[in-house]
Design an enzyme around this catalytic site. Structure first.
Site, PDB file in Angstrom:
ATOM      1  N   GLU A   1      41.243  80.276  79.093  1.00  0.00           N
ATOM      2  CA  GLU A   1      39.935  79.749  79.525  1.00  0.00           C
ATOM      3  C   GLU A   1      39.717  79.946  81.032  1.00  0.00           C
ATOM      4  O   GLU A   1      39.118  79.093  81.697  1.00  0.00           O
ATOM      5  CB  GLU A   1      39.810  78.249  79.180  1.00  0.00           C
ATOM      6  CG  GLU A   1      40.023  77.940  77.723  1.00  0.00           C
ATOM      7  CD  GLU A   1      39.815  76.469  77.350  1.00  0.00           C
ATOM      8  OE1 GLU A   1      39.208  75.712  78.138  1.00  0.00           O
ATOM      9  OE2 GLU A   1      40.267  76.082  76.263  1.00  0.00           O
TER      10      GLU A   1
ATOM     11  N   GLU B   1      44.946  70.367  74.341  1.00  0.00           N
ATOM     12  CA  GLU B   1      44.989  69.263  75.321  1.00  0.00           C
ATOM     13  C   GLU B   1      45.648  67.998  74.770  1.00  0.00           C
ATOM     14  O   GLU B   1      45.052  66.920  74.761  1.00  0.00           O
ATOM     15  CB  GLU B   1      43.571  68.989  75.843  1.00  0.00           C
ATOM     16  CG  GLU B   1      42.951  70.228  76.457  1.00  0.00           C
ATOM     17  CD  GLU B   1      41.503  70.057  76.907  1.00  0.00           C
ATOM     18  OE1 GLU B   1      40.959  68.949  76.778  1.00  0.00           O
ATOM     19  OE2 GLU B   1      40.928  71.052  77.385  1.00  0.00           O
TER      20      GLU B   1
HETATM   21  O1  9MR Z   1      32.524  74.462  78.245  1.00  0.00           O
HETATM   22  C1  9MR Z   1      32.473  73.567  77.143  1.00  0.00           C
HETATM   23  C2  9MR Z   1      31.232  72.684  77.230  1.00  0.00           C
HETATM   24  O2  9MR Z   1      30.069  73.495  77.153  1.00  0.00           O
HETATM   25  C3  9MR Z   1      31.258  71.678  76.105  1.00  0.00           C
HETATM   26  O3  9MR Z   1      30.167  70.779  76.274  1.00  0.00           O
HETATM   27  C4  9MR Z   1      32.568  70.899  76.100  1.00  0.00           C
HETATM   28  C5  9MR Z   1      32.648  69.977  74.896  1.00  0.00           C
HETATM   29  O4  9MR Z   1      32.573  70.705  73.714  1.00  0.00           O
HETATM   30  O5  9MR Z   1      33.684  71.784  76.061  1.00  0.00           O
HETATM   31  C6  9MR Z   1      33.729  72.703  77.126  1.00  0.00           C
HETATM   32  O6  9MR Z   1      34.845  73.549  76.945  1.00  0.00           O
HETATM   33  C7  9MR Z   1      36.118  72.973  77.209  1.00  0.00           C
HETATM   34  C8  9MR Z   1      37.092  73.554  76.210  1.00  0.00           C
HETATM   35  O7  9MR Z   1      36.623  73.338  74.886  1.00  0.00           O
HETATM   36  C9  9MR Z   1      38.470  72.948  76.378  1.00  0.00           C
HETATM   37  N1  9MR Z   1      38.944  73.111  77.748  1.00  0.00           N
HETATM   38  C10 9MR Z   1      38.023  72.700  78.785  1.00  0.00           C
HETATM   39  C11 9MR Z   1      36.657  73.359  78.596  1.00  0.00           C
HETATM   40  C12 9MR Z   1      35.707  72.992  79.736  1.00  0.00           C
HETATM   41  O8  9MR Z   1      35.452  71.619  79.749  1.00  0.00           O
END
Ligand code: 9MR
Length: 353
Positions: A267, A152
């Site tokens: 994802e 990102e």
């Molecule tokens: O799904 C993830 C959530 O449980 C966590 O709290 C968050 C922060 O670590 O990250 C979420 O995963 C994200 C991923 O790492 C990057 N792309 C977006 C995902 C959904 O927000």
């Protein structure tokens, strides 16, 4: 009954014995044989709390990725220290169940521990970044063969193709942190697949088109800088009801392939907050949106990897970030809350077999 630490240990040891005896391979577990590997994001706490989850993953998936356990938030409590316990347990689960594991993520602007704000200058930033990438990749070398090196890098409210998200690294190193991260990663594990991962590049509205153009611009910028970039990751957190830009996405994937890059969906899930019920109609709408994005992404050939962000609706981030308001539980993933297949799973099978 929640799985205890002891039960989990037994599961791991039992599986390890089977594995050593050569009994635990994909087809032996009854897993479908797929041309494109399919996997799901998995959180250790969920795996330990619910034995059905581990069973469903082992029966359905070829790969896992940790939801948070390999992020800075979880690995780096203090400067110079690494907390590998949780990531190690997931890596062990992957190994004993003959699952591949993707690494997520070495560099991300989000969930950075507070202590990283104390980094004082460029030399210290480069030292800390190098230490992190080298230590983490070396620990999982041989288990994690594909890494989201940078996640990102483009801002949410992107203004133009050269727009990059501010991070602790850009604050000290400028944009050179981007090729630098890839170079450190390649040096540490020359066999690893190094991925640039991004979201909201799948749709046709102005913001997503600009984001895709910025993503493309960044890919070229990295290649021009000699960065060892091997693949692009399309996150595919699909916004329910928002049309996929089929032509634009297919052209983007074709261009990436033309540059010699692989293409992964990393994802996938569907933000179903605004899709109308009842459940059966919702499931069809979700499946049809998944079909649209996968048709576009595979127009020129199969994907190199397809991962969903979770497997069962019971364990997803979407009910927390995008709850429905009609009383119907969110249904963003291939299996329902009771691990029953939904039409989403049929689409996965179609695009991976
Ligand atoms: O799904 C993830 C959530 O449980 C966590 O709290 C968050 C922060 O670590 O990250 C979420 O995963 C994200 C991923 O790492 C990057 N792309 C977006 C995902 C959904 O927000």
């Amino acid at each position: 009954m929640p799985m205890t630490r002891r039960d989990f240990g037994i599961l791991l040891r039992g599986a390890a014995a089977l594995c050593a005896a050569g009994a635990l391979s994909g087809p032996a577990l009854g897993r479908p044989v797929r041309k494109t590997p399919y996997g799901a994001a998995l959180a250790l706490a969920d795996l330990k709390a619910d034995p059905r989850l581990g069973e469903a993953i082992a029966a359905t998936c070829d790969a896992i990725v940790a939801v948070t356990e390999m992020k800075w938030s979880d690995l780096r409590p203090r400067p110079g220290e690494f907390a590998f316990d949780k990531a190690d347990e997931l890596a062990a689960f992957a190994r004993v169940n003959n699952l591949a594991m993707r690494g997520h993520t070495l560099v991300w602007y989000a969930v950075m521990p507070d202590w990283t704000n104390q980094i004082a200058n460029a030399a210290e930033a480069e030292r800390v970044l190098t230490e992190h990438i080298e230590t983490v990749m070396a620990r999982y070398r041989g288990t994690v063969r594909s890494w989201d090196v940078v996640n990102e890098a483009i801002p949410d409210a992107v203004r133009g193709v050269g727009d990059r998200r501010p991070t602790i690294w850009s604050r000290h190193l400028g944009e050179r942190y981007l090729p630098l991260a890839f170079k450190i990663a390649a040096r540490t594990d020359p066999a690893a697949e190094l991925v640039l991962n991004e979201y909201d590049v799948e749709f046709g509205d102005t913001r997503c088109r600009t984001k895709r153009a910025a993503f493309r611009n960044l890919v070229h910028q990295l290649l021009d800088a000699g960065a060892p970039l091997h693949a692009v990751g399309l996150q595919c957190h699909l916004r329910g009801g928002m049309p996929v830009d089929r032509e634009g996405l297919a052209a983007f994937v074709a261009e990436m392939r033309g540059l010699g890059l692989k293409c992964l969906v990393t994802e996938l899930d569907v933000i179903d907050q605004k899709l109308p019920g009842p459940a059966a109609a919702l499931d069809q709408a979700v499946a049809s949106q998944v079909d649209a994005v996968l048709s576009a992404a595979t127009a020129g050939g199969p994907l190199d990897m397809l991962m969903t962000w979770g497997l069962s609706d019971r364990y997803s981030w979407i009910p927390y970030s995008y709850p429905r308001r009609d009383g119907l539980p969110n249904r963003p993933l291939p299996l329902d809350r009771d691990f029953r297949r939904k039409p989403f799973m049929d689409v996965i099978d179609q695009f991976t077999s």
